[in-house]
Write a protein that holds these residues in place. Structure first.
Motif, PDB file in Angstrom:
ATOM      1  N   LYS A  36       0.838  -1.209   0.000  1.00 53.78           N
ATOM      2  CA  LYS A  36       0.000   0.000   0.000  1.00 53.78           C
ATOM      3  C   LYS A  36       0.869   1.253   0.000  1.00 53.78           C
ATOM      4  O   LYS A  36       1.882   1.285   0.707  1.00 53.78           O
ATOM      5  CB  LYS A  36      -0.941   0.004   1.205  1.00 53.78           C
ATOM      6  CG  LYS A  36      -0.242   0.098   2.535  1.00 53.78           C
ATOM      7  CD  LYS A  36      -1.248   0.061   3.687  1.00 53.78           C
ATOM      8  CE  LYS A  36      -0.528   0.129   5.011  1.00 53.78           C
ATOM      9  NZ  LYS A  36      -1.133  -0.716   6.046  1.00 53.78           N
ATOM     10  N   ASN A  57      -4.552  -2.458   0.908  1.00 52.16           N
ATOM     11  CA  ASN A  57      -5.628  -2.018   1.801  1.00 52.16           C
ATOM     12  C   ASN A  57      -6.708  -1.199   1.125  1.00 52.16           C
ATOM     13  O   ASN A  57      -7.809  -1.096   1.656  1.00 52.16           O
ATOM     14  CB  ASN A  57      -5.079  -1.102   2.901  1.00 52.16           C
ATOM     15  CG  ASN A  57      -4.194  -1.823   3.867  1.00 52.16           C
ATOM     16  OD1 ASN A  57      -3.208  -2.418   3.459  1.00 52.16           O
ATOM     17  ND2 ASN A  57      -4.554  -1.789   5.133  1.00 52.16           N
ATOM     18  N   SER A 206       5.607  -5.459  10.647  1.00 54.55           N
ATOM     19  CA  SER A 206       7.055  -5.196  10.764  1.00 54.55           C
ATOM     20  C   SER A 206       7.529  -5.187  12.218  1.00 54.55           C
ATOM     21  O   SER A 206       8.630  -5.649  12.512  1.00 54.55           O
ATOM     22  CB  SER A 206       7.406  -3.864  10.097  1.00 54.55           C
ATOM     23  OG  SER A 206       7.154  -3.937   8.707  1.00 54.55           O
ATOM     24  N   GLY A 223       5.017  -4.534   5.609  1.00 54.92           N
ATOM     25  CA  GLY A 223       5.116  -3.397   4.700  1.00 54.92           C
ATOM     26  C   GLY A 223       6.413  -2.636   4.885  1.00 54.92           C
ATOM     27  O   GLY A 223       7.343  -2.711   4.086  1.00 54.92           O
ATOM     28  N   THR A 224       6.490  -1.877   5.991  1.00 57.33           N
ATOM     29  CA  THR A 224       7.601  -0.958   6.237  1.00 57.33           C
ATOM     30  C   THR A 224       8.972  -1.624   6.135  1.00 57.33           C
ATOM     31  O   THR A 224       9.899  -1.043   5.558  1.00 57.33           O
ATOM     32  CB  THR A 224       7.432  -0.336   7.652  1.00 57.33           C
ATOM     33  OG1 THR A 224       6.095   0.160   7.763  1.00 57.33           O
ATOM     34  CG2 THR A 224       8.408   0.790   7.868  1.00 57.33           C
ATOM     35  N   ARG A 230       5.941   4.728   4.954  1.00 56.05           N
ATOM     36  CA  ARG A 230       4.884   5.169   4.041  1.00 56.05           C
ATOM     37  C   ARG A 230       4.631   6.665   4.151  1.00 56.05           C
ATOM     38  O   ARG A 230       4.694   7.224   5.240  1.00 56.05           O
ATOM     39  CB  ARG A 230       3.563   4.433   4.364  1.00 56.05           C
ATOM     40  CG  ARG A 230       3.568   2.996   3.939  1.00 56.05           C
ATOM     41  CD  ARG A 230       2.236   2.341   4.247  1.00 56.05           C
ATOM     42  NE  ARG A 230       2.033   2.096   5.654  1.00 56.05           N
ATOM     43  CZ  ARG A 230       2.492   1.044   6.319  1.00 56.05           C
ATOM     44  NH1 ARG A 230       3.189   0.118   5.688  1.00 56.05           N
ATOM     45  NH2 ARG A 230       2.257   0.900   7.611  1.00 56.05           N
TER      46      ARG A 230
HETATM   47  C1  LIG Z   1      -0.217  -1.576   6.631  1.00 54.37           C
HETATM   48  C2  LIG Z   1      -0.594  -2.908   7.142  1.00 54.37           C
HETATM   49  C3  LIG Z   1       0.377  -3.901   7.382  1.00 54.37           C
HETATM   50  C4  LIG Z   1       1.867  -3.661   7.264  1.00 54.37           C
HETATM   51  O1  LIG Z   1       2.330  -2.941   8.380  1.00 54.37           O
HETATM   52  P1  LIG Z   1       3.893  -2.603   8.593  1.00 54.37           P
HETATM   53  O2  LIG Z   1       3.951  -2.188  10.002  1.00 54.37           O
HETATM   54  O3  LIG Z   1       4.224  -1.511   7.630  1.00 54.37           O
HETATM   55  O4  LIG Z   1       4.653  -3.849   8.329  1.00 54.37           O
HETATM   56  C5  LIG Z   1      -0.072  -5.144   7.774  1.00 54.37           C
HETATM   57  N1  LIG Z   1      -1.384  -5.425   7.919  1.00 54.37           N
HETATM   58  C6  LIG Z   1      -2.342  -4.508   7.705  1.00 54.37           C
HETATM   59  C7  LIG Z   1      -3.763  -4.875   7.873  1.00 54.37           C
HETATM   60  C8  LIG Z   1      -1.978  -3.231   7.319  1.00 54.37           C
HETATM   61  O5  LIG Z   1      -2.941  -2.320   7.125  1.00 54.37           O
END
Ligand SMILES: *Cc1c(COP(=O)(O)O)cnc(C)c1O
Length: 234
Positions: A36, A57, A206, A223-224, A230
């Protein structure tokens, strides 16, 4: 090595270390790359580094990105997971474009996804999102309503109920992180003991990947640690 491929390798190493420490096989944990806010180029770069499954998302952003990745790299066959809040008027494109949905938290959404999943596609893999920390603002079914919802969703055609997903409240220590994650594991076991054929615990981001793998996560959503911080446009 690009930073995305370097980061991916570091996350794979974290998963392997945590799995080994827990006496689990590293390949029992699927890495979902949460892309995302990052563009199709970032997805293509991760894919070139061997990443196969991507989480999104926001529906419109995801659909635009899927199309852009397809035109950049028509040869790639990626797996797409929807992990964000679902509005009931947005279920059709989710049913038509995704392989998994992690964020089903009410029967009406599941019924619409079942009706709208095209017949020529394989069943849509579904996880029920559980509001495990009991936060008023968070989506997710309350633990007290989970068994009833799971029993109902398991009977729907065109869906395959795979397990549970949670986004616990952030906690400072690994011991504190593990409490809600352990509760998730216990909910999954209870549903399996009732006869539901479930194999998935989607938990761990993360900041709590190690705690989640220790408590039995089979999908971690990262993600991160892969793509960096982000930046949200207003
Ligand atoms: C954004 C998100 C993640 C990833 O989170 P990070 O802390 O960046 O790894 C995982 N699950 C959901 C549901 C998210 O919205």
């Amino acid at each position: 090595m690009s930073s995305i491929s370097h980061n991916l390798q570091a996350v794979r190493d974290r998963i392997a270390t945590a799995a080994t420490a827990a006496g689990r096989a590293p390949d029992a944990v699927l890495l979902l790359a949460v892309s995302k806010t990052f563009d199709a180029g970032a997805v293509a770069e991760a894919a070139a580094a061997g990443q196969h499954a991507f989480g999104e998302n926001y529906l419109q952003e995801a659909l635009d990105k899927m199309a852009a990745v397809k035109s950049l790299r028509p040869d790639l066959l990626l797996e797409w997971h929807f992990i964000g809040p679902i509005q009931s008027n947005k279920t059709r494109p989710i049913a038509e474009h995704f392989d998994w949905v992690h964020s089903v938290d009410r029967l009406k959404i599941a019924q619409r996804l079942a009706e709208q999943r095209p017949a020529h596609m394989p069943p849509l893999n579904v996880c029920l999102q559980v509001n495990i920390s009991g936060e008023a603002s968070k989506s997710g079914v309350a633990p007290a309503q989970l068994a009833e919802l799971a029993t109902q969703v398991a009977t729907l055609p065109r869906l395959r109920l795979r397990g549970l997903m949670a986004i616990p409240e952030p906690a400072a220590t690994e011991a504190a992180q593990r409490e809600p994650l352990r509760a998730m594991r216990e909910h999954l076991h209870a549903l399996r003991a009732q006869g539901l054929d479930l194999d998935t615990l989607s938990m761990g981001m993360s900041g709590d990947l190690e705690a989640a793998v220790a408590e039995g996560a089979t999908i971690v959503r990262i993600g991160t640690a892969i793509f960096g911080k982000r930046h949200y446009a207003d």
